[in-house]
Scaffold this motif. Sequence first.
Motif, PDB file in Angstrom:
ATOM      1  N   VAL A 181       0.850  -1.316  -0.104  1.00 21.78           N
ATOM      2  CA  VAL A 181      -0.022  -0.155   0.108  1.00 21.78           C
ATOM      3  C   VAL A 181       0.894   1.223  -0.085  1.00 21.78           C
ATOM      4  CG1 VAL A 181      -1.616   1.299   1.324  1.00 21.78           C
ATOM      5  CG2 VAL A 181      -2.040  -0.963   1.270  1.00 21.78           C
ATOM      6  N   TYR A 182       1.894   1.228   0.928  1.00 14.80           N
ATOM      7  CA  TYR A 182       2.627   2.440   1.096  1.00 14.80           C
ATOM      8  C   TYR A 182       3.639   2.857  -0.146  1.00 14.80           C
ATOM      9  CZ  TYR A 182       0.377   3.199   5.412  1.00 14.80           C
ATOM     10  OH  TYR A 182      -0.625   3.021   6.228  1.00 14.80           O
ATOM     11  N   THR A 183       4.062   1.650  -0.814  1.00 15.99           N
ATOM     12  CA  THR A 183       5.056   1.970  -1.860  1.00 15.99           C
ATOM     13  C   THR A 183       4.304   2.339  -3.039  1.00 15.99           C
ATOM     14  OG1 THR A 183       4.573  -0.435  -2.410  1.00 15.99           O
ATOM     15  CG2 THR A 183       6.858   0.130  -1.705  1.00 15.99           C
TER      16      THR A 183
ATOM     17  N   MET B  24      13.611   8.224   2.673  1.00 16.58           N
ATOM     18  CA  MET B  24      13.530   6.798   3.083  1.00 16.58           C
ATOM     19  C   MET B  24      15.026   6.064   2.955  1.00 16.58           C
ATOM     20  SD  MET B  24      10.645   6.498   4.288  1.00 16.58           S
ATOM     21  CE  MET B  24      10.610   4.675   4.789  1.00 16.58           C
ATOM     22  N   HIS B  25      15.662   6.580   2.177  1.00 17.84           N
ATOM     23  CA  HIS B  25      17.034   5.998   1.849  1.00 17.84           C
ATOM     24  C   HIS B  25      17.604   6.593   3.242  1.00 17.84           C
ATOM     25  CE1 HIS B  25      21.203   5.657   0.136  1.00 17.84           C
ATOM     26  NE2 HIS B  25      20.459   4.581  -0.428  1.00 17.84           N
TER      27      HIS B  25
ATOM     28  N   VAL C 241      12.889  -4.429   6.539  1.00 17.82           N
ATOM     29  CA  VAL C 241      11.461  -3.909   6.312  1.00 17.82           C
ATOM     30  C   VAL C 241      11.540  -2.839   5.384  1.00 17.82           C
ATOM     31  CG1 VAL C 241       9.518  -2.333   7.317  1.00 17.82           C
ATOM     32  CG2 VAL C 241      10.071  -4.444   8.378  1.00 17.82           C
ATOM     33  N   LEU C 242      12.713  -2.053   5.469  1.00 13.77           N
ATOM     34  CA  LEU C 242      12.947  -0.950   4.339  1.00 13.77           C
ATOM     35  C   LEU C 242      13.334  -1.412   3.085  1.00 13.77           C
ATOM     36  CD1 LEU C 242      14.618   1.461   7.001  1.00 13.77           C
ATOM     37  CD2 LEU C 242      12.659   2.227   5.849  1.00 13.77           C
ATOM     38  N   MET C 243      14.222  -2.519   3.013  1.00 14.64           N
ATOM     39  CA  MET C 243      14.538  -3.182   1.711  1.00 14.64           C
ATOM     40  C   MET C 243      13.355  -3.602   1.231  1.00 14.64           C
ATOM     41  SD  MET C 243      17.791  -2.463   1.218  1.00 14.64           S
ATOM     42  CE  MET C 243      18.017  -3.784   0.160  1.00 14.64           C
TER      43      MET C 243
ATOM     44  N   PHE D 192      11.906  -0.884  -0.842  1.00 14.41           N
ATOM     45  CA  PHE D 192      12.461  -0.200  -1.959  1.00 14.41           C
ATOM     46  C   PHE D 192      12.426  -1.360  -2.930  1.00 14.41           C
ATOM     47  CE2 PHE D 192      14.873   2.689   0.669  1.00 14.41           C
ATOM     48  CZ  PHE D 192      14.602   3.734   0.188  1.00 14.41           C
ATOM     49  N   ALA D 193      12.168  -2.591  -2.517  1.00 13.36           N
ATOM     50  CA  ALA D 193      12.180  -3.648  -3.699  1.00 13.36           C
ATOM     51  C   ALA D 193      10.855  -3.457  -4.397  1.00 13.36           C
ATOM     52  CB  ALA D 193      12.166  -4.944  -2.890  1.00 13.36           C
TER      53      ALA D 193
END
Lengths: 821, 173
Positions: free
Chosen positions: A118-120, A141-142, A159-161, A164-165
């Motif tokens: 959802v957030y991506t 985010m980076h 979670v962050l990776m 980005f994926a």
Amino acid sequence: MDFSGRLGGRPRGRGPRGDVDEFGRDRRSRPHNRKPYERPGRGGRGHSAGIPIQDESRDIEKRLSSLIIKVGDKNLPTMQNNLDALSVVLEKDYVKHEATVMKTIRQCILELPWKVSVYTTLVGLLNAKNSETGKRVVAMMHGVLKKNLEAGDWASVKVLMRFFALLVNTNAIAPGTLVAMLDAFLQPVIEAGGSGVVVSARNNCFVYIVMSTLLWAGGALKETAAADLERISAIVGKYVEQLSESSKNNTITTVLHDAPANGTNVLPYLLDVLQAMASSNWEVSIVVAAYEPFLNDFSSATSHELPLLEMPVDLAPSKYYTPSQLVQLVPSPAEQAVNKYLLQDFISDTVMQLEGNRKDCAKYLMQIHELCNEGVVTTITSQASPDEADPQSALVFEYLVSEVLFSFLLQLPTGLYREMYYTSLAIELRKAEPQIYPAVFSTTVENVFERLVNMDVECLNRLSNWLAVYISNFGFQWDWDKWEAVAEDEAGTPKRCFLEETLLKIIRLSYLDRVKQLLPESCQTLIPARVPTQNFKFTVQAMDERTRAVSVAVGVCLKNKGTADQALAILDEHYTQWTDVDDAARRSLAREMLVEHVLLLGSKTFSHMLSAIERFLPALQKFGDTAEAKLQIAKVTEDFWLRNHQFFAITIDKLFNYRVIDPSTIVELVFDASHVGKWHRFHYWEILQNTVNKVNIRIAQLQDRLEAARQPAAGDDGLAGDGMVDTEAVGQIEASLAQMVQEQRDVVVLAIQRFVQLLGSEQGTASAVDRAWLMGRFKEFVRSYRYQVAEAATTLENIVFTPDVSDELRQVYTDVRAITL
Amino acid sequence: MPETETFTIVPRLDRPSTYKDHQYQGTQSQWQTDLQKSSTLYVGNLSFYTTEEQLYEIFSKAGEVKRIIMGLDRHQKTPCGFCFVEYYTHESALECMKYVNGTKLDDRVIRTDLDPGFKEGRQFGRGKSGGQVRDEYRQEYDEGRGGWGHIRAKQEGDASSQQDDDMADTPQD
């Protein structure tokens, strides 16, 4: 079990009460409850109608925040429209409320990991509408990722990776950018100048992050960067192969020894999952692919470049995440393995990211399945009767949660959080779903109980601790009848021991009579018959005349608030008359007499005990002048509190605090020959661990003090001082620290030495079962203190793990060393 | 710390609540500073019958306990339903807020709050009758805390002695 309450009321497990009306219908779907941005079609049209302009800016921000947090909570057909409308609103208000929007998006990604899709999509839409906004969000985010890498917060990094994926699907970053990020993790893994891989604890962590990211990146990379996807897959494949080879017989972190060997380490398991996904074209079918409807919008979006990631260089080895398995405790359909893994990955991430608030964590955990695609997972809450949810034929959400929770609890070599977190989280889940979770947890515990004989000893201990506190939070209700056959088992067998120790813990949390009432007749033999009081040696019946005379005199002295000196004088006066025994024996008798009486004086509560020890400290210290004397004091204490392990443990701890006894005294006490045959008792190991932990605490405190002392002095007003460092104070602290570090090393080496001696001799254990317990505790000890073990490696190899020690024992040492390398 | 650092969607449980010691001498900001490094907790809503040993057992789940100071009735010197728990580290106090606060001990929900640290005298109840103030005014019957609140108990006592008087007045056959 009564489920009537559930049938009549609101459907459970469907989120907070506010989302459904009195008939259980979804409120949002009723027109008069629609939020402005939910209006069909694109538009900020709703904006002016719904949010009056005169509203305080703070209110708008609050509302914006709440819209971002709630968007896409459920897999509903309206999600596409909601996301689109929200992106319009945000785009419009972005400049005015940048800080709020940014921090809310950031925290949603970190704290609500299962909503990543959802957030991506939302970030992708913001980027498609305004690339400048997109750039700022992506850059933020980076930055967050970089910060978490530096701090070694691997749960957040993972979670962050994943974010980005998935972001690649929205074109906000190019596939090559993601590949570069993954390569940054793999760079330390690849052998310098070669094509091989280097297996290490740190690299396990990096490879785990890469593999976890690939689960979600495969779909985005397969079209546009197929070669890179293949290359990265090959590297991790090679790594896992090498890891499996090097850790083939390493069972030091195995929770259940009856499980398939593949289950011990998560990486080989994860590789299987990845390969299964690759063969099904990297399809992720558990959750809605929120970005799909917007592929057209994304096709023309700007991709943003990101600076190269750098791996942390100076993190301590203990700061790296040790990938550990999810223990299989509830049967599940084999063909659902991929979906199960992905779902449990979300559940695990949520348990980690919301650790700061177990109540909200429990609430959100129950919402995760709402975002799942239809047919992926079922819930007990949605069934007419709990028996209809069969975990063998379909994934049952509540069981997945339970399995994750217990996997965390039983995690080896050490848990990520305190055991109490998993206890209190389970309590919250049960409070939230009182009709569901009692059965789910008791089924899980019963499944483990049946496998106790194959379970790691430390894990057995943790489960016992968990159960005692859990039960004590729900009126001590538990189906003891189910386990009554265990009362017939021989003492020391795993099940019986588990039960006895759990009951002892429950008694500690309440009181004997309470527990007596709870237990069926058949289980009464598992608990002590009498209240666990002291075991004062000098009772009237069992004494000769002259011993009684001393005892009475000392007793009177203590009772009448006599001082340490007065007590010593009385002892001296009496025992000098005992001319038939030699000096040393007299001293030993006097020592015993004093300690018994001081303990009696303090036997009422811990406070009484503390003040009794404090009052007679000079006398106790005087009597504890040699290592043997200290050991005698410790043994008298054990005998005095023979029936009350808690008092025994606390008294030993206090005697150590006051330096009446040393850490080495406690090690000798724990491994005393009189304990052979009783290695299954839990409290010896509680005492041993407390001692090492206490030494570790002191080291940490001294390190803090040293750091403070090295700062230039500030004046009393905290502003200006003479700017000088008090070198004398620094020197003193350094000296105490060095001494404490030495003591820490000594205590670890001594304990391991004793383990090895006992396990290596016929007399060290009384039976095969007895030996199994001691072996389990040996593993626990070297595993828990593996970093201290690593520091003392040379000493240990020179004096303990010499060639004449059996392979079995040396293997334990080698295995533990292998997991820290 | 800038606000962006501390913002979370889910409020953390290891943050200070509105609890404050009314006899604390310093300012509000000093109170806050004290709490930021405190390793002590005020623990409330205990049963009068809960022992120090039980408290040790549950509170050591969050870290090594340095000491426990039982709250006592000012006059009777008996436990009156609260205590202070001091850990060795601030982190343990925070873990206690996260994991132990709100769980049950002796069938009662225990409430913990970060506290600037124990000072002699604070172990005594401040209510008129010697116990805690809350037990003066409590209107509900609470078996674990001595039955009725003190004021209510007095009313109940009056009522029942009144009843006894009534009974006495009733002519006996």
